[in-house]
Design a protein around this motif. Structure first.
Motif, PDB file in Angstrom:
ATOM      1  N   TYR A 188       0.837  -1.200   0.000  1.00 12.13           N
ATOM      2  CA  TYR A 188       0.000   0.000   0.000  1.00 12.13           C
ATOM      3  C   TYR A 188       0.877   1.257   0.000  1.00 12.13           C
ATOM      4  N   CYS A 189       1.922   1.240   0.824  1.00  9.19           N
ATOM      5  CA  CYS A 189       2.796   2.411   0.925  1.00  9.19           C
ATOM      6  C   CYS A 189       3.496   2.691  -0.401  1.00  9.19           C
ATOM      7  N   VAL A 190       3.906   1.617  -1.079  1.00  6.57           N
ATOM      8  CA  VAL A 190       4.520   1.774  -2.399  1.00  6.57           C
ATOM      9  C   VAL A 190       3.497   2.304  -3.397  1.00  6.57           C
ATOM     10  N   SER A 191       2.303   1.715  -3.388  1.00  2.00           N
ATOM     11  CA  SER A 191       1.264   2.118  -4.333  1.00  2.00           C
ATOM     12  C   SER A 191       0.869   3.577  -4.165  1.00  2.00           C
ATOM     13  N   LEU A 192       0.607   3.997  -2.936  1.00  2.72           N
ATOM     14  CA  LEU A 192       0.160   5.378  -2.718  1.00  2.72           C
ATOM     15  C   LEU A 192       1.243   6.377  -3.105  1.00  2.72           C
ATOM     16  N   SER A 193       2.508   5.995  -2.919  1.00  2.00           N
ATOM     17  CA  SER A 193       3.605   6.891  -3.284  1.00  2.00           C
ATOM     18  C   SER A 193       3.606   7.137  -4.791  1.00  2.00           C
ATOM     19  N   ARG A 194       3.464   6.069  -5.542  1.00  2.28           N
ATOM     20  CA  ARG A 194       3.435   6.181  -7.002  1.00  2.28           C
ATOM     21  C   ARG A 194       2.182   6.928  -7.459  1.00  2.28           C
ATOM     22  N   LEU A 195       1.063   6.684  -6.771  1.00  2.00           N
ATOM     23  CA  LEU A 195      -0.191   7.350  -7.125  1.00  2.00           C
ATOM     24  C   LEU A 195      -0.091   8.859  -6.934  1.00  2.00           C
ATOM     25  N   ILE A 196       0.419   9.286  -5.788  1.00  2.00           N
ATOM     26  CA  ILE A 196       0.452  10.717  -5.483  1.00  2.00           C
ATOM     27  C   ILE A 196       1.526  11.438  -6.289  1.00  2.00           C
ATOM     28  N   PHE A 197       2.701  10.830  -6.433  1.00  2.00           N
ATOM     29  CA  PHE A 197       3.739  11.463  -7.255  1.00  2.00           C
ATOM     30  C   PHE A 197       3.408  11.359  -8.748  1.00  2.00           C
ATOM     31  N   GLY A 198       2.593  10.386  -9.113  1.00  2.00           N
ATOM     32  CA  GLY A 198       2.261  10.205 -10.523  1.00  2.00           C
ATOM     33  C   GLY A 198       3.457   9.811 -11.355  1.00  2.00           C
ATOM     34  N   ALA A 199       4.364   9.051 -10.744  1.00  2.00           N
ATOM     35  CA  ALA A 199       5.609   8.678 -11.411  1.00  2.00           C
ATOM     36  C   ALA A 199       6.166   7.423 -10.773  1.00  2.00           C
ATOM     37  N   GLU A 200       7.287   6.949 -11.325  1.00  2.00           N
ATOM     38  CA  GLU A 200       7.995   5.802 -10.763  1.00  2.00           C
ATOM     39  C   GLU A 200       9.275   6.289 -10.093  1.00  2.00           C
ATOM     40  N   PRO A 201       9.661   5.681  -8.975  1.00  2.00           N
ATOM     41  CA  PRO A 201      10.906   6.110  -8.319  1.00  2.00           C
ATOM     42  C   PRO A 201      12.124   5.815  -9.178  1.00  2.00           C
ATOM     43  N   VAL A 202      13.119   6.687  -9.084  1.00  2.00           N
ATOM     44  CA  VAL A 202      14.342   6.498  -9.857  1.00  2.00           C
ATOM     45  C   VAL A 202      15.344   5.618  -9.120  1.00  2.00           C
ATOM     46  N   ARG A 203      15.213   5.543  -7.781  1.00  2.00           N
ATOM     47  CA  ARG A 203      16.036   4.637  -6.986  1.00  2.00           C
ATOM     48  C   ARG A 203      15.329   4.410  -5.652  1.00  2.00           C
ATOM     49  N   VAL A 204      15.683   3.308  -4.974  1.00  2.00           N
ATOM     50  CA  VAL A 204      15.043   3.005  -3.705  1.00  2.00           C
ATOM     51  C   VAL A 204      16.093   2.541  -2.697  1.00  2.00           C
ATOM     52  N   LEU A 205      15.761   2.712  -1.424  1.00  2.00           N
ATOM     53  CA  LEU A 205      16.596   2.223  -0.330  1.00  2.00           C
ATOM     54  C   LEU A 205      15.690   1.473   0.634  1.00  2.00           C
ATOM     55  N   GLY A 206      16.063   0.238   0.946  1.00  2.00           N
ATOM     56  CA  GLY A 206      15.240  -0.566   1.829  1.00  2.00           C
ATOM     57  C   GLY A 206      15.994  -1.086   3.032  1.00  2.00           C
ATOM     58  N   MET A 207      15.264  -1.344   4.108  1.00  2.00           N
ATOM     59  CA  MET A 207      15.833  -1.960   5.302  1.00  2.00           C
ATOM     60  C   MET A 207      14.785  -2.917   5.861  1.00  2.00           C
ATOM     61  N   GLN A 208      15.190  -4.149   6.174  1.00  2.87           N
ATOM     62  CA  GLN A 208      14.249  -5.145   6.660  1.00  2.87           C
ATOM     63  C   GLN A 208      14.773  -5.870   7.895  1.00  2.87           C
ATOM     64  N   GLU A 209      13.853  -6.157   8.798  1.00  4.99           N
ATOM     65  CA  GLU A 209      14.128  -7.018   9.945  1.00  4.99           C
ATOM     66  C   GLU A 209      13.229  -8.249   9.807  1.00  4.99           C
ATOM     67  N   HIS A 210      13.832  -9.439   9.854  1.00  2.61           N
ATOM     68  CA  HIS A 210      13.081 -10.673   9.646  1.00  2.61           C
ATOM     69  C   HIS A 210      12.838 -11.415  10.956  1.00  2.61           C
ATOM     70  N   ASP A 211      11.696 -12.060  11.032  1.00  2.00           N
ATOM     71  CA  ASP A 211      11.397 -12.897  12.187  1.00  2.00           C
ATOM     72  C   ASP A 211      12.340 -14.101  12.172  1.00  2.00           C
ATOM     73  N   PRO A 212      13.048 -14.367  13.260  1.00  2.00           N
ATOM     74  CA  PRO A 212      14.048 -15.438  13.248  1.00  2.00           C
ATOM     75  C   PRO A 212      13.461 -16.842  13.091  1.00  2.00           C
ATOM     76  N   MET A 213      12.207 -17.009  13.448  1.00  2.00           N
ATOM     77  CA  MET A 213      11.579 -18.325  13.338  1.00  2.00           C
ATOM     78  C   MET A 213      10.829 -18.492  12.011  1.00  2.00           C
ATOM     79  N   MET A 214      10.041 -17.493  11.640  1.00  2.00           N
ATOM     80  CA  MET A 214       9.179 -17.612  10.459  1.00  2.00           C
ATOM     81  C   MET A 214       9.869 -17.174   9.174  1.00  2.00           C
ATOM     82  N   GLY A 215      10.878 -16.313   9.293  1.00  2.00           N
ATOM     83  CA  GLY A 215      11.615 -15.876   8.114  1.00  2.00           C
ATOM     84  C   GLY A 215      10.989 -14.731   7.361  1.00  2.00           C
ATOM     85  N   THR A 216       9.798 -14.324   7.740  1.00  2.00           N
ATOM     86  CA  THR A 216       9.133 -13.214   7.056  1.00  2.00           C
ATOM     87  C   THR A 216       9.677 -11.881   7.561  1.00  2.00           C
TER      88      THR A 216
END
Length: 330
Positions: free
Chosen positions: A185-213
């Motif tokens: 949703y956060c990705v979609s709304l960003s593209r919707l409001i800017f009316g464009a596609e991002p030129v680059r992205v930066l991500g950071m993730q923390e995963h559940d040690p048991m489930m892997g998600t």
């Protein structure tokens, strides 16, 4: 198939969102009629049909697709089943409204886009229902009209707490995790409001040690003229909010993603001259989605949002994951 006054819908799956949100909303649509539901457990399909007043219940998805009296199918299956069954729906001559995210990867989304191209008379759309709520149309209008000056920053947060390993949202093989479930949703709304596609992205993730998600994902989407910053989580206190910030104003959306139809929601336009408040009540975004997609089917007009938009959203999601793994902008 003979066109009827309403689009005759079948539903694949008995997911909670289908039972409690989408089907009841579609039953209030002026242009849709839910006539059948299918589950791999016939008893579940029959009980859901009885509870919701649906005429037909099937014990396999194939039986529903073979029903010549169904015009369109709503897919509420787990993420990993979206593309395979959307393709089967097209092959059976059915229009498709598919839950988000449309697939597990850009390649899967492109596979569906290719398949849809073989059936130009059929419509396929990703079910990002939030886009149909008038609060988002108001926000987009304010941005377009320059009410906040130049758009510079979007901040969005969407979180809930669910650490149950049996829940489909926490199963990696089914496409679970925060980014796929709610970060999309956060990705979609960003593209919707800017009316464009991002030129680059930066991500950071923390995963559940048991489930892997991914249980916490944060990202920055650089659109060149501005940026979108978001955090989504499956293991934080429930919260959602969006701020759209410009050089002369700010738009704040109180309940951006899943406002309850029986509760009023507010959107604020903050400027130095004061705050303008818009209140929206008695609005069901799922019903509006059903109305507009069904009208497109009946009128032979394009779907409200093209399938190519779903492909582009999946590409950004994949880049966020790639960036998080690399620890660098991509």
């Amino acid at each position: 198939m003979t066109q009827t006054p309403n689009v005759r819908w079948g539903v694949l799956g008995t997911a909670k969102i289908a039972r409690e949100k989408v089907i009841p909303a579609m039953q209030r649509s002026a242009f849709a009629e839910v006539t059948a539901i299918a589950s791999r457990m016939r008893e579940r399909a029959e009980s859901t049909a009885a509870n919701l007043g649906i005429a037909k219940a099937y014990g396999t998805y194939r039986e529903l697709l073979d029903d010549a009296d169904i015009d369109a199918v709503y897919i509420s299956l787990p993420n990993h089943l979206h593309v395979p069954w959307a393709v089967k729906c097209l092959e059976a001559g059915k229009h498709v409204l598919c839950e988000k995210p449309v697939g597990l990867s850009p390649a899967e989304a492109e596979e569906l886009l290719l398949a849809a191209g073989k059936y130009p008379g059929l419509k396929v759309m990703e079910a990002f229902m939030y886009r149909f709520h008038p609060q988002w149309r108001q926000a987009k209008q304010w941005v377009t009209e320059g009410a906040i000056g130049d758009l510079k920053v979007i901040q969005s947060v969407f979180s809930y707490y669910n650490a149950d390993p049996a829940n489909i949202r926490n199963q990696v093989e089914a496409g679970g995790g925060g980014l796929m479930d709610i970060g999309c949703y956060c990705v979609s709304l960003s593209r919707l409001i800017f009316g464009a596609e991002p030129v680059r992205v930066l991500g950071m993730q923390e995963h559940d040690p048991m489930m892997g998600t991914d249980r916490v994902t944060s990202g920055i989407l650089d659109f060149g003229t501005g940026s979108s910053h978001f955090t989504c989580s499956t293991q934080l206190m429930y919260y959602q909010r969006v701020n759209i910030m410009g050089t002369t104003g700010r738009i704040e959306i109180e309940v951006p993603f899943n406002p309850l139809p029986d509760k009023a929601v507010k959107v604020w336009l903050h400027r130095q001259s004061g705050t303008e408040e818009r209140v929206f009540s008695d609005i069901n975004q799922f019903t509006i989605q059903a109305d507009e997609f069904s009208r497109a089917i009946l009128d032979g007009t394009p779907a409200p949002f093209p399938l190519d938009d779903a492909v582009k959203n999946m590409r950004v999601i994949a880049q966020v994951v790639k960036s998080a793994a690399a620890g660098a902008w991509v």
